[in-house]
Design a protein around this motif. Structure first.
Motif, PDB file in Angstrom:
ATOM      1  N   HIS A   1      69.450  -4.908 -21.160  1.00 49.20           N
ATOM      2  CA  HIS A   1      68.525  -3.821 -21.473  1.00 49.20           C
ATOM      3  C   HIS A   1      67.766  -3.316 -20.248  1.00 49.20           C
ATOM      4  CE1 HIS A   1      68.975  -3.816 -25.841  1.00 49.20           C
ATOM      5  NE2 HIS A   1      68.938  -5.137 -25.814  1.00 49.20           N
ATOM      6  N   ARG A   2      67.496  -4.186 -19.273  1.00 51.32           N
ATOM      7  CA  ARG A   2      66.646  -3.799 -18.151  1.00 51.32           C
ATOM      8  C   ARG A   2      67.370  -3.822 -16.812  1.00 51.32           C
ATOM      9  NH1 ARG A   2      62.126  -1.283 -19.394  1.00 51.32           N
ATOM     10  NH2 ARG A   2      61.514  -1.760 -17.253  1.00 51.32           N
ATOM     11  N   GLY A   3      68.654  -4.152 -16.821  1.00 47.93           N
ATOM     12  CA  GLY A   3      69.376  -4.351 -15.570  1.00 47.93           C
ATOM     13  C   GLY A   3      69.308  -3.174 -14.622  1.00 47.93           C
ATOM     14  N   ASP A   4      69.401  -1.944 -15.130  1.00 44.49           N
ATOM     15  CA  ASP A   4      69.374  -0.768 -14.273  1.00 44.49           C
ATOM     16  C   ASP A   4      68.012  -0.561 -13.619  1.00 44.49           C
ATOM     17  OD1 ASP A   4      72.000  -0.273 -14.877  1.00 44.49           O
ATOM     18  OD2 ASP A   4      71.565   1.231 -16.423  1.00 44.49           O
ATOM     19  N   ALA A   5      66.961  -1.058 -14.266  1.00 47.76           N
ATOM     20  CA  ALA A   5      65.607  -0.879 -13.731  1.00 47.76           C
ATOM     21  C   ALA A   5      65.177  -2.025 -12.827  1.00 47.76           C
ATOM     22  CB  ALA A   5      64.606  -0.737 -14.882  1.00 47.76           C
ATOM     23  N   LEU A   6      65.799  -3.185 -12.974  1.00 49.17           N
ATOM     24  CA  LEU A   6      65.356  -4.380 -12.262  1.00 49.17           C
ATOM     25  C   LEU A   6      65.751  -4.346 -10.790  1.00 49.17           C
ATOM     26  CD1 LEU A   6      66.252  -7.099 -14.919  1.00 49.17           C
ATOM     27  CD2 LEU A   6      63.942  -6.534 -14.119  1.00 49.17           C
ATOM     28  N   SER A   7      64.820  -4.753  -9.943  1.00 47.68           N
ATOM     29  CA  SER A   7      65.125  -4.966  -8.530  1.00 47.68           C
ATOM     30  C   SER A   7      65.449  -6.434  -8.265  1.00 47.68           C
ATOM     31  CB  SER A   7      63.937  -4.536  -7.657  1.00 47.68           C
ATOM     32  OG  SER A   7      62.786  -5.328  -7.935  1.00 47.68           O
ATOM     33  N   LEU A   8      65.394  -7.267  -9.302  1.00 48.15           N
ATOM     34  CA  LEU A   8      65.675  -8.695  -9.196  1.00 48.15           C
ATOM     35  C   LEU A   8      67.105  -8.961  -9.653  1.00 48.15           C
ATOM     36  CD1 LEU A   8      62.408 -10.044 -10.867  1.00 48.15           C
ATOM     37  CD2 LEU A   8      62.804  -9.606  -8.436  1.00 48.15           C
TER      38      LEU A   8
END
Length: 314
Positions: free
Chosen positions: A196-203
């Motif tokens: 769900h958040r992979g595209d937004a994550l910098s980690l």
């Protein structure tokens, strides 16, 4: 935009912690927030649903019932989830996620982190279209804790010899199995966050799985959250995403459940239920029933417990 108050009531749950209820202007009603059928005269609306306290059965069931009623109400165009939760049992946290994810598939959902959305609390909101935090909000803590009494971890073999089994794997409990199951749950938790958040994550995945919690500003920087704001910001963002809302021509329905205990209390891997004043009204072994030797938690920090805990490194 106009604001109306409505009521939610959470159901008393059978597993860990506190009985919660809902209170609005002194009137107590059932957990269904609105009638399912909307009239032609009703303006479109944004519903604000609140979860404060652990993601235990009682709190999650209440939120899930509210979301079910919202999905059946044609006047509701978007949802804001107001959350302040350190997480809780993995099974209840999964129910929270599933209820939110289903709602997000039908209408915009914006999460507002009032205090914390950690571990299971974050799991529940990760499928939201946006996550809005305050600078002081706590976000993250992706990971799993296993609770088991010492006899299960240290003396599993001797304990199991007391029983005649219908098959070799019936009720087999041991540290290797516990670790395998914990790692499986951890992978699923991290995988859900990355999906769900992979595209937004910098980690990267390893950094997400390390269990660290972040304050709001850092959470926005690393992609665990989307922006800094308040409840009004979340309502406005939800309304802007709704196809059936134009400008500020909409109502806001706010539920205000009574806050439950902020502490997740774990008994000796059994039932522990507290009354509103903190009095223990049920404890392990009172009637010899429902002795549960192993329980998995997605929680921020280490809950109060007399049992042994095992951690996974991610």
């Amino acid at each position: 935009m106009s604001i109306k108050n409505n009521l939610s009531a959470t159901t008393v749950a059978a597993y860990v912690v506190v009985v919660t209820a809902a209170l609005v202007t002194g009137a107590v009603v059932g957990p269904v927030v609105w009638n399912a059928a909307a009239t032609a005269e009703e303006r479109p609306s944004v519903a604000v649903v609140t979860l404060r306290g652990p993601t235990n059965d009682a709190n999650v069931n209440g939120v899930a019932e509210q979301l079910r009623a919202i999905r059946d109400n044609d006047s509701v165009e978007a949802v804001v989830l107001r959350v302040d939760s350190p997480g809780g049992p993995v099974d209840a946290s999964e129910e929270f996620y599933l209820a939110v994810n289903r709602t997000a598939s039908e209408m915009p959902v914006v999460a507002y982190v009032e205090g914390a959305a950690a571990s299971g609390g974050y799991f529940g909101i990760v499928s939201a279209d946006e996550i809005i935090v305050k600078p002081s909000s706590t976000v993250g803590s992706i990971g799993v804790i296993v609770q088991a009494p010492p006899s299960v971890i240290e003396q599993a073999g001797q304990q199991q010899e007391q029983f005649v089994r219908s098959g070799p794997d019936k009720a087999q409990i041991g540290i290797d199995r516990i670790r395998t199951e914990m790692e499986s749950l951890q992978r699923a938790f991290v995988g859900t966050v990355m999906y769900h958040r992979g595209d937004a994550l910098s980690l990267d995945r390893t950094e997400v799985a390390n269990g660290r919690a972040y304050l709001g500003g850092r959470a926005v920087e690393n992609g665990f959250a989307d922006r800094i704001g308040d409840l009004d910001s979340a309502i406005e963002r939800a309304a802007s995403r709704a196809e059936g809302i134009e400008g500020d021509e909409y109502d806001v329905y706010v539920t205000e459940p009574q806050a439950s205990s902020p502490t997740l209390l774990l008994g000796n891997a059994s039932v522990r239920v507290e009354g509103g004043d903190g009095e223990v009204v049920g404890k392990p072994g009172d009637d010899g029933q429902f002795q549960r030797p192993v329980k998995y938690y997605a929680v921020w920090g280490v809950p109060e417990t007399n049992a042994s805990e095992v951690y996974v490194d991610g």
